[in-house]
Design a protein around this motif. Structure first.
Motif, PDB file in Angstrom:
ATOM      1  N   SER A 166       0.836  -1.200   0.000  1.00 37.32           N
ATOM      2  CA  SER A 166       0.000   0.000   0.000  1.00 37.32           C
ATOM      3  C   SER A 166       0.868   1.245   0.000  1.00 37.32           C
ATOM      4  O   SER A 166       2.042   1.221   0.374  1.00 37.32           O
ATOM      5  CB  SER A 166      -0.947   0.010   1.199  1.00 37.32           C
ATOM      6  N   ALA A 167       0.251   2.353  -0.418  1.00 35.70           N
ATOM      7  CA  ALA A 167       1.013   3.575  -0.662  1.00 35.70           C
ATOM      8  C   ALA A 167       1.478   4.272   0.610  1.00 35.70           C
ATOM      9  O   ALA A 167       2.522   4.924   0.608  1.00 35.70           O
ATOM     10  CB  ALA A 167       0.176   4.537  -1.506  1.00 35.70           C
ATOM     11  N   GLY A 168       0.711   4.159   1.674  1.00 32.34           N
ATOM     12  CA  GLY A 168       1.202   4.768   2.904  1.00 32.34           C
ATOM     13  C   GLY A 168       0.128   5.471   3.705  1.00 32.34           C
ATOM     14  O   GLY A 168      -0.893   5.927   3.181  1.00 32.34           O
ATOM     15  N   ILE A 169       0.370   5.575   5.027  1.00 32.08           N
ATOM     16  CA  ILE A 169      -0.487   6.260   5.986  1.00 32.08           C
ATOM     17  C   ILE A 169      -1.920   5.726   5.885  1.00 32.08           C
ATOM     18  O   ILE A 169      -2.181   4.589   6.200  1.00 32.08           O
ATOM     19  CB  ILE A 169      -0.419   7.792   5.807  1.00 32.08           C
ATOM     20  N   ALA A 170      -2.866   6.539   5.409  1.00 32.18           N
ATOM     21  CA  ALA A 170      -4.276   6.127   5.400  1.00 32.18           C
ATOM     22  C   ALA A 170      -4.535   4.937   4.491  1.00 32.18           C
ATOM     23  O   ALA A 170      -5.478   4.170   4.722  1.00 32.18           O
ATOM     24  CB  ALA A 170      -5.164   7.300   4.995  1.00 32.18           C
ATOM     25  N   SER A 171      -3.728   4.770   3.441  1.00 38.47           N
ATOM     26  CA  SER A 171      -3.975   3.647   2.534  1.00 38.47           C
ATOM     27  C   SER A 171      -3.701   2.307   3.203  1.00 38.47           C
ATOM     28  O   SER A 171      -4.150   1.267   2.711  1.00 38.47           O
ATOM     29  CB  SER A 171      -3.133   3.779   1.264  1.00 38.47           C
ATOM     30  N   GLY A 172      -2.975   2.305   4.316  1.00 39.55           N
ATOM     31  CA  GLY A 172      -2.822   1.073   5.082  1.00 39.55           C
ATOM     32  C   GLY A 172      -4.160   0.600   5.625  1.00 39.55           C
ATOM     33  O   GLY A 172      -4.414  -0.607   5.731  1.00 39.55           O
ATOM     34  N   ILE A 173      -5.044   1.548   5.957  1.00 40.87           N
ATOM     35  CA  ILE A 173      -6.394   1.210   6.393  1.00 40.87           C
ATOM     36  C   ILE A 173      -7.176   0.604   5.235  1.00 40.87           C
ATOM     37  O   ILE A 173      -7.871  -0.400   5.397  1.00 40.87           O
ATOM     38  CB  ILE A 173      -7.117   2.455   6.947  1.00 40.87           C
ATOM     39  N   ASP A 174      -7.049   1.217   4.053  1.00 37.60           N
ATOM     40  CA  ASP A 174      -7.738   0.676   2.868  1.00 37.60           C
ATOM     41  C   ASP A 174      -7.292  -0.753   2.582  1.00 37.60           C
ATOM     42  O   ASP A 174      -8.114  -1.621   2.270  1.00 37.60           O
ATOM     43  CB  ASP A 174      -7.446   1.558   1.655  1.00 37.60           C
ATOM     44  N   LEU A 175      -5.980  -0.981   2.686  1.00 37.76           N
ATOM     45  CA  LEU A 175      -5.464  -2.324   2.431  1.00 37.76           C
ATOM     46  C   LEU A 175      -6.001  -3.309   3.459  1.00 37.76           C
ATOM     47  O   LEU A 175      -6.417  -4.424   3.114  1.00 37.76           O
ATOM     48  CB  LEU A 175      -3.940  -2.314   2.461  1.00 37.76           C
ATOM     49  N   ALA A 176      -5.999  -2.924   4.731  1.00 34.50           N
ATOM     50  CA  ALA A 176      -6.488  -3.827   5.773  1.00 34.50           C
ATOM     51  C   ALA A 176      -7.969  -4.145   5.578  1.00 34.50           C
ATOM     52  O   ALA A 176      -8.399  -5.288   5.762  1.00 34.50           O
ATOM     53  CB  ALA A 176      -6.252  -3.213   7.154  1.00 34.50           C
ATOM     54  N   LEU A 177      -8.767  -3.160   5.192  1.00 38.63           N
ATOM     55  CA  LEU A 177     -10.179  -3.412   4.911  1.00 38.63           C
ATOM     56  C   LEU A 177     -10.330  -4.369   3.732  1.00 38.63           C
ATOM     57  O   LEU A 177     -11.210  -5.234   3.726  1.00 38.63           O
ATOM     58  CB  LEU A 177     -10.908  -2.102   4.619  1.00 38.63           C
ATOM     59  N   HIS A 178      -9.477  -4.204   2.728  1.00 38.18           N
ATOM     60  CA  HIS A 178      -9.502  -5.117   1.588  1.00 38.18           C
ATOM     61  C   HIS A 178      -9.192  -6.550   2.031  1.00 38.18           C
ATOM     62  O   HIS A 178      -9.835  -7.503   1.579  1.00 38.18           O
ATOM     63  CB  HIS A 178      -8.489  -4.667   0.541  1.00 38.18           C
ATOM     64  N   LEU A 179      -8.228  -6.701   2.929  1.00 34.01           N
ATOM     65  CA  LEU A 179      -7.874  -8.027   3.419  1.00 34.01           C
ATOM     66  C   LEU A 179      -9.024  -8.646   4.212  1.00 34.01           C
ATOM     67  O   LEU A 179      -9.306  -9.843   4.095  1.00 34.01           O
ATOM     68  CB  LEU A 179      -6.609  -7.954   4.274  1.00 34.01           C
ATOM     69  N   VAL A 180      -9.694  -7.830   5.025  1.00 28.18           N
ATOM     70  CA  VAL A 180     -10.855  -8.329   5.772  1.00 28.18           C
ATOM     71  C   VAL A 180     -11.944  -8.775   4.806  1.00 28.18           C
ATOM     72  O   VAL A 180     -12.559  -9.839   4.989  1.00 28.18           O
ATOM     73  CB  VAL A 180     -11.387  -7.251   6.741  1.00 28.18           C
ATOM     74  N   ALA A 181     -12.194  -7.971   3.770  1.00 29.69           N
ATOM     75  CA  ALA A 181     -13.203  -8.341   2.780  1.00 29.69           C
ATOM     76  C   ALA A 181     -12.834  -9.641   2.080  1.00 29.69           C
ATOM     77  O   ALA A 181     -13.686 -10.490   1.818  1.00 29.69           O
ATOM     78  CB  ALA A 181     -13.371  -7.214   1.756  1.00 29.69           C
ATOM     79  N   HIS A 182     -11.551  -9.815   1.783  1.00 30.16           N
ATOM     80  CA  HIS A 182     -11.087 -11.037   1.126  1.00 30.16           C
ATOM     81  C   HIS A 182     -11.232 -12.248   2.041  1.00 30.16           C
ATOM     82  O   HIS A 182     -11.663 -13.316   1.621  1.00 30.16           O
ATOM     83  CB  HIS A 182      -9.631 -10.872   0.702  1.00 30.16           C
ATOM     84  N   ASP A 183     -10.862 -12.068   3.311  1.00 28.84           N
ATOM     85  CA  ASP A 183     -10.859 -13.184   4.252  1.00 28.84           C
ATOM     86  C   ASP A 183     -12.252 -13.538   4.773  1.00 28.84           C
ATOM     87  O   ASP A 183     -12.567 -14.709   4.987  1.00 28.84           O
ATOM     88  CB  ASP A 183      -9.956 -12.872   5.451  1.00 28.84           C
ATOM     89  N   HIS A 184     -13.080 -12.513   5.012  1.00 26.12           N
ATOM     90  CA  HIS A 184     -14.344 -12.737   5.719  1.00 26.12           C
ATOM     91  C   HIS A 184     -15.559 -12.129   5.028  1.00 26.12           C
ATOM     92  O   HIS A 184     -16.651 -12.159   5.601  1.00 26.12           O
ATOM     93  CB  HIS A 184     -14.244 -12.190   7.143  1.00 26.12           C
ATOM     94  N   GLY A 185     -15.370 -11.581   3.848  1.00 29.54           N
ATOM     95  CA  GLY A 185     -16.498 -11.054   3.096  1.00 29.54           C
ATOM     96  C   GLY A 185     -16.663  -9.549   3.225  1.00 29.54           C
ATOM     97  O   GLY A 185     -16.318  -8.958   4.254  1.00 29.54           O
ATOM     98  N   PRO A 186     -17.212  -8.916   2.186  1.00 30.42           N
ATOM     99  CA  PRO A 186     -17.342  -7.456   2.185  1.00 30.42           C
ATOM    100  C   PRO A 186     -18.311  -6.917   3.219  1.00 30.42           C
ATOM    101  O   PRO A 186     -18.174  -5.774   3.658  1.00 30.42           O
ATOM    102  CB  PRO A 186     -17.817  -7.154   0.753  1.00 30.42           C
ATOM    103  N   ALA A 187     -19.299  -7.706   3.632  1.00 32.43           N
ATOM    104  CA  ALA A 187     -20.240  -7.213   4.637  1.00 32.43           C
ATOM    105  C   ALA A 187     -19.527  -6.928   5.959  1.00 32.43           C
ATOM    106  O   ALA A 187     -19.780  -5.899   6.603  1.00 32.43           O
ATOM    107  CB  ALA A 187     -21.366  -8.222   4.845  1.00 32.43           C
ATOM    108  N   LEU A 188     -18.630  -7.816   6.368  1.00 27.95           N
ATOM    109  CA  LEU A 188     -17.889  -7.577   7.603  1.00 27.95           C
ATOM    110  C   LEU A 188     -16.951  -6.388   7.442  1.00 27.95           C
ATOM    111  O   LEU A 188     -16.818  -5.551   8.345  1.00 27.95           O
ATOM    112  CB  LEU A 188     -17.093  -8.817   8.007  1.00 27.95           C
TER     113      LEU A 188
END
Length: 299
Positions: free
Chosen positions: A157-179
């Protein structure tokens, strides 16, 4: 939910606090909601100084990891040419990668991954100020002006706030977009911002608003176990009239509740079909009598 997955955050000297706290907050919040994450920290020394002046405590012994576990390297601010991490930690990261493990970076963390040899022959991104530095590593295809990249087991990820975007993407991948959408709502951050060319889920794209009534309606409509609901029945469950609900929902998401529900069900059916279900089986699994209900309709 999937089995517990450990996330190990490797702390460099002069680490950026937001690069650590952002992804960690997302993953811990997801764990509070039932996702199988545990988060740990490791560093060269028991106490690691951050660039912002706050000292962070971490383990100094690398834990035993499974291939499904994630090693995440946040960014740091240090003198030019500094790797941020010791050769020992770089070898540990490379070892996890060679064992089939998942690896991620935030900001300058991509430089550590490149130094460890993880990025050779792969696509990655980093903070725009560090793109020229990352390009010096042979065999790394560097993407500019994206929030994050995901290529198999590798995530940058690009940095700072985009780390949050990446982590949300990982959660969506692992446990679904609703979570992931629930986590984003709890943290009061956008549920989805474009990383690269990754597919957008309707559950995330239409969550970037602050209307509590619409969010609560989406929580119900996102549940795959719920059958199709009429507008009035959905409104009664939320304590409002169907007319009031429709007004809030359209203003917040740009879709009627019925159109949103159809989009969610079509997306879920598409996923089931891609996993081997017939269209008829997929239609019944999302609450429809047959596959004709999956055909696009006007809102």
């Amino acid at each position: 939910m999937r089995p517990t997955r450990h996330v190990l955050i490797v702390l460099p000297e002069h680490v950026h606090l937001m690069d650590v706290a952002g992804p960690a907050q997302v993953l811990v919040t997801a764990a509070d909601m039932g996702a199988g994450y545990t988060v740990g920290y490791v560093s060269e020394h028991p106490i690691t100084g951050s660039y912002q002046g706050v000292a962070l405590a971490a383990a100094v012994h690398w834990p035993d990891l499974e291939p499904d576990d994630l090693v995440l390297v946040p960014g740091w601010k240090a003198p030019a040419g500094s790797l941020g991490l010791s050769r020992t930690l770089l070898k540990r990261i490379r070892g996890h990668w060679d064992d089939g493990g998942r690896v991620a970076s935030v900001c300058a963390g991509a430089l550590a991954l490149a130094e460890a040899g993880v990025l050779t022959g792969r696509t990655a991104t980093t903070h725009h100020d560090l793109v020229p530095v990352l390009k010096r590593y042979r065999g790394v295809q560097v993407l500019r002006d994206v929030l994050f990249t995901c290529e198999g087991r590798l995530h940058t990820s690009a940095g700072i706030a985009s780390g949050i975007d990446l982590a949300l993407h990982l959660v969506a991948h692992d446990h679904g977009p609703a979570l992931a959408a629930r986590v984003a709502r709890t943290l009061v951050v956008p549920a989805w911002r474009p990383g690269s060319a990754s597919q957008r889920s309707v559950m995330l794209v239409h969550r970037n608003h602050m209307d509590d009534l619409a969010h609560r309606a989406q929580d119900i409509l996102d549940n795959p176990d719920e059958g199709p609901l009429t507008l009035e029945l959905l409104g009664r469950r939320l304590g409002v009239s169907g007319r009031t609900l429709a007004r809030h929902f359209v203003s917040a998401t740009g879709l009627t509740p019925q159109a949103y529900s159809r989009a969610v069900r079509r997306e879920r059916a598409q996923q089931l079909h891609e996993r081997g279900a017939t269209w008829e089986e997929a239609a019944r699994a999302v609450g429809y009598a047959d596959s004709r209900s999956l055909r696009p309709r006007r809102s």
